[in-house]
Motif scaffolding. Structure first.
Motif, PDB file in Angstrom:
ATOM      1  N   ALA A  20       0.861  -1.182   0.000  1.00  0.00           N
ATOM      2  CA  ALA A  20       0.000   0.000   0.000  1.00  0.00           C
ATOM      3  C   ALA A  20       0.895   1.228   0.000  1.00  0.00           C
ATOM      4  O   ALA A  20       2.036   1.171   0.449  1.00  0.00           O
ATOM      5  CB  ALA A  20      -0.910   0.008   1.225  1.00  0.00           C
TER       6      ALA A  20
ATOM      7  N   SER B 157       0.105   3.835   1.713  1.00  0.00           N
ATOM      8  CA  SER B 157      -0.186   4.520   2.974  1.00  0.00           C
ATOM      9  C   SER B 157      -0.133   3.499   4.104  1.00  0.00           C
ATOM     10  O   SER B 157      -0.153   2.293   3.875  1.00  0.00           O
ATOM     11  CB  SER B 157      -1.543   5.215   2.916  1.00  0.00           C
ATOM     12  OG  SER B 157      -2.578   4.276   2.789  1.00  0.00           O
ATOM     13  N   ASP B 158      -0.102   4.001   5.350  1.00  0.00           N
ATOM     14  CA  ASP B 158       0.060   3.131   6.527  1.00  0.00           C
ATOM     15  C   ASP B 158      -1.112   2.195   6.757  1.00  0.00           C
ATOM     16  O   ASP B 158      -0.952   1.126   7.322  1.00  0.00           O
ATOM     17  CB  ASP B 158       0.278   3.966   7.796  1.00  0.00           C
ATOM     18  CG  ASP B 158       1.621   4.659   7.814  1.00  0.00           C
ATOM     19  OD1 ASP B 158       2.517   4.248   7.057  1.00  0.00           O
ATOM     20  OD2 ASP B 158       1.778   5.615   8.602  1.00  0.00           O
ATOM     21  N   GLY B 159      -2.304   2.614   6.367  1.00  0.00           N
ATOM     22  CA  GLY B 159      -3.461   1.743   6.483  1.00  0.00           C
ATOM     23  C   GLY B 159      -4.050   1.643   7.864  1.00  0.00           C
ATOM     24  O   GLY B 159      -4.851   0.769   8.142  1.00  0.00           O
ATOM     25  N   TYR B 160      -3.655   2.513   8.773  1.00  0.00           N
ATOM     26  CA  TYR B 160      -4.179   2.423  10.128  1.00  0.00           C
ATOM     27  C   TYR B 160      -4.359   3.820  10.682  1.00  0.00           C
ATOM     28  O   TYR B 160      -3.546   4.708  10.420  1.00  0.00           O
ATOM     29  CB  TYR B 160      -3.213   1.625  11.012  1.00  0.00           C
ATOM     30  CG  TYR B 160      -3.697   1.388  12.417  1.00  0.00           C
ATOM     31  CD1 TYR B 160      -4.699   0.463  12.672  1.00  0.00           C
ATOM     32  CD2 TYR B 160      -3.164   2.094  13.488  1.00  0.00           C
ATOM     33  CE1 TYR B 160      -5.155   0.236  13.952  1.00  0.00           C
ATOM     34  CE2 TYR B 160      -3.609   1.871  14.776  1.00  0.00           C
ATOM     35  CZ  TYR B 160      -4.612   0.941  15.001  1.00  0.00           C
ATOM     36  OH  TYR B 160      -5.061   0.722  16.262  1.00  0.00           O
ATOM     37  N   GLU B 161      -5.385   4.009  11.430  1.00  0.00           N
ATOM     38  CA  GLU B 161      -5.659   5.247  12.142  1.00  0.00           C
ATOM     39  C   GLU B 161      -5.534   6.473  11.251  1.00  0.00           C
ATOM     40  O   GLU B 161      -6.439   6.797  10.511  1.00  0.00           O
ATOM     41  CB  GLU B 161      -4.745   5.334  13.372  1.00  0.00           C
ATOM     42  CG  GLU B 161      -5.183   6.359  14.374  1.00  0.00           C
ATOM     43  CD  GLU B 161      -4.025   7.168  14.885  1.00  0.00           C
ATOM     44  OE1 GLU B 161      -4.312   8.214  15.441  1.00  0.00           O
ATOM     45  OE2 GLU B 161      -2.871   6.779  14.719  1.00  0.00           O
ATOM     46  N   LYS B 162      -4.393   7.135  11.207  1.00  0.00           N
ATOM     47  CA  LYS B 162      -4.222   8.359  10.412  1.00  0.00           C
ATOM     48  C   LYS B 162      -4.000   8.053   8.935  1.00  0.00           C
ATOM     49  O   LYS B 162      -4.114   8.930   8.104  1.00  0.00           O
ATOM     50  CB  LYS B 162      -3.039   9.164  10.942  1.00  0.00           C
ATOM     51  CG  LYS B 162      -3.246   9.700  12.331  1.00  0.00           C
ATOM     52  CD  LYS B 162      -2.038  10.484  12.792  1.00  0.00           C
ATOM     53  CE  LYS B 162      -2.241  10.960  14.191  1.00  0.00           C
ATOM     54  NZ  LYS B 162      -1.397  10.314  15.156  1.00  0.00           N
ATOM     55  N   ASP B 163      -3.645   6.842   8.621  1.00  0.00           N
ATOM     56  CA  ASP B 163      -3.391   6.406   7.244  1.00  0.00           C
ATOM     57  C   ASP B 163      -2.398   7.339   6.541  1.00  0.00           C
ATOM     58  O   ASP B 163      -2.634   7.834   5.443  1.00  0.00           O
ATOM     59  CB  ASP B 163      -4.690   6.302   6.458  1.00  0.00           C
ATOM     60  CG  ASP B 163      -4.562   5.388   5.245  1.00  0.00           C
ATOM     61  OD1 ASP B 163      -3.679   4.500   5.259  1.00  0.00           O
ATOM     62  OD2 ASP B 163      -5.316   5.562   4.285  1.00  0.00           O
ATOM     63  N   ASN B 164      -1.278   7.574   7.208  1.00  0.00           N
ATOM     64  CA  ASN B 164      -0.242   8.454   6.662  1.00  0.00           C
ATOM     65  C   ASN B 164       0.318   7.892   5.364  1.00  0.00           C
ATOM     66  O   ASN B 164       0.435   6.679   5.204  1.00  0.00           O
ATOM     67  CB  ASN B 164       0.900   8.618   7.673  1.00  0.00           C
ATOM     68  CG  ASN B 164       0.459   9.360   8.913  1.00  0.00           C
ATOM     69  OD1 ASN B 164      -0.317  10.305   8.822  1.00  0.00           O
ATOM     70  ND2 ASN B 164       0.942   8.932  10.068  1.00  0.00           N
TER      71      ASN B 164
ATOM     72  N   ARG C  98       2.984   6.760   2.512  1.00  0.00           N
ATOM     73  CA  ARG C  98       4.327   6.184   2.445  1.00  0.00           C
ATOM     74  C   ARG C  98       4.924   6.664   1.127  1.00  0.00           C
ATOM     75  O   ARG C  98       4.784   5.996   0.095  1.00  0.00           O
ATOM     76  CB  ARG C  98       4.271   4.662   2.467  1.00  0.00           C
ATOM     77  CG  ARG C  98       3.760   4.080   3.751  1.00  0.00           C
ATOM     78  CD  ARG C  98       3.689   2.562   3.680  1.00  0.00           C
ATOM     79  NE  ARG C  98       3.294   2.017   4.961  1.00  0.00           N
ATOM     80  CZ  ARG C  98       2.980   0.760   5.162  1.00  0.00           C
ATOM     81  NH1 ARG C  98       3.001  -0.093   4.148  1.00  0.00           N
ATOM     82  NH2 ARG C  98       2.632   0.334   6.348  1.00  0.00           N
TER      83      ARG C  98
ATOM     84  N   VAL D 232       0.622  -3.149   7.807  1.00  0.00           N
ATOM     85  CA  VAL D 232      -0.044  -1.979   8.348  1.00  0.00           C
ATOM     86  C   VAL D 232       0.798  -1.471   9.514  1.00  0.00           C
ATOM     87  O   VAL D 232       1.274  -2.254  10.332  1.00  0.00           O
ATOM     88  CB  VAL D 232      -1.467  -2.350   8.820  1.00  0.00           C
ATOM     89  CG1 VAL D 232      -2.122  -1.202   9.557  1.00  0.00           C
ATOM     90  CG2 VAL D 232      -2.314  -2.799   7.649  1.00  0.00           C
TER      91      VAL D 232
ATOM     92  N   THR E 101       1.413   1.830  12.586  1.00  0.00           N
ATOM     93  CA  THR E 101       0.696   2.833  13.361  1.00  0.00           C
ATOM     94  C   THR E 101       1.644   3.909  13.878  1.00  0.00           C
ATOM     95  O   THR E 101       2.801   3.628  14.166  1.00  0.00           O
ATOM     96  CB  THR E 101      -0.057   2.197  14.550  1.00  0.00           C
ATOM     97  OG1 THR E 101      -0.811   3.223  15.196  1.00  0.00           O
ATOM     98  CG2 THR E 101       0.877   1.562  15.550  1.00  0.00           C
TER      99      THR E 101
END
Length: 189
Positions: free
Chosen positions: A67, A69-76, A78, A129, A131
């Motif tokens: 992915a 993006s981080d895929g969790y919570e804020k989905d920052n 990458r 994923v 965080t």
């Protein structure tokens, strides 16, 4: 069944190898080509296309949990995730042998004098994923990441879902909880 007509063969070839339809001009040129090796030449041309690696690499990227993006919570985001994606596409386009493809993704950084490409390949181990949640417990998160990597290895290289083994044994599962944590030990660093 009778042999398919040239237009149908070309359409199947395009969708199978690169996942895209052929153009109207390509269809007519191929239909007009009466040489006995026309299909073989088209196949070779599509196998040499960069679209081939994009088409087939995407299946691998799904298994790798890729992915951008981080895929969790804020989905920052990458921002450098594409480097691993491009490595996978290049590996497919270069027809990299599966043993090297595997070794470089799992332990490219442990090879003697690893190349930059071999280091990039280890991105497989970082596709989980992640965080940046405030208050998360570092040790808990580290273990969660190692469990994810272990489950990915089970899915990708063993063809098994081994997630149940994190907590318990099933009498019909081929992987016991003990075996799960033996494999987990490789990623627990």
């Amino acid at each position: 069944a009778p042999p398919a007509d040239k237009r149908t063969l070309l359409r199947r070839l395009y969708y199978d190898l690169i996942g895209l339809p052929q153009s109207w001009e390509e269809t007519h040129a191929f239909s007009a080509d009466v040489s006995p090796d026309s299909l073989e030449r088209q196949t070779d041309r599509l196998l040499a296309s960069p679209r081939y690696g994009e088409r087939w690499g995407r299946h691998w990227l799904d298994l790798a949990r890729y992915a951008d993006s981080d895929g969790y919570e804020k989905d920052n985001p990458r921002p450098d995730a594409y480097v691993f994606r491009d490595w996978v596409i290049k590996a497919f386009n270069n027809n990299q042998p599966f043993d090297a493809f595997t070794l470089e993704q799992l332990a490219g950084d442990l090879l003697p004098n690893p190349t930059p490409d071999q280091l990039v390949a280890t991105g497989f181990n970082r596709c989980n994923v992640t965080t940046s949640e405030g208050g998360s417990i570092d040790e808990e998160v580290r273990v969660r990441y190692a469990v994810d990597r272990t489950e990915a290895i089970g899915t990708v290289w063993l063809g098994l879902t081994i997630g149940c083994s994190v907590c318990h044994d099933h009498k019909f599962d081929p992987i016991t909880q003990r075996e799960f944590y033996q494999l987990f030990a490789f990623f627990n660093q």
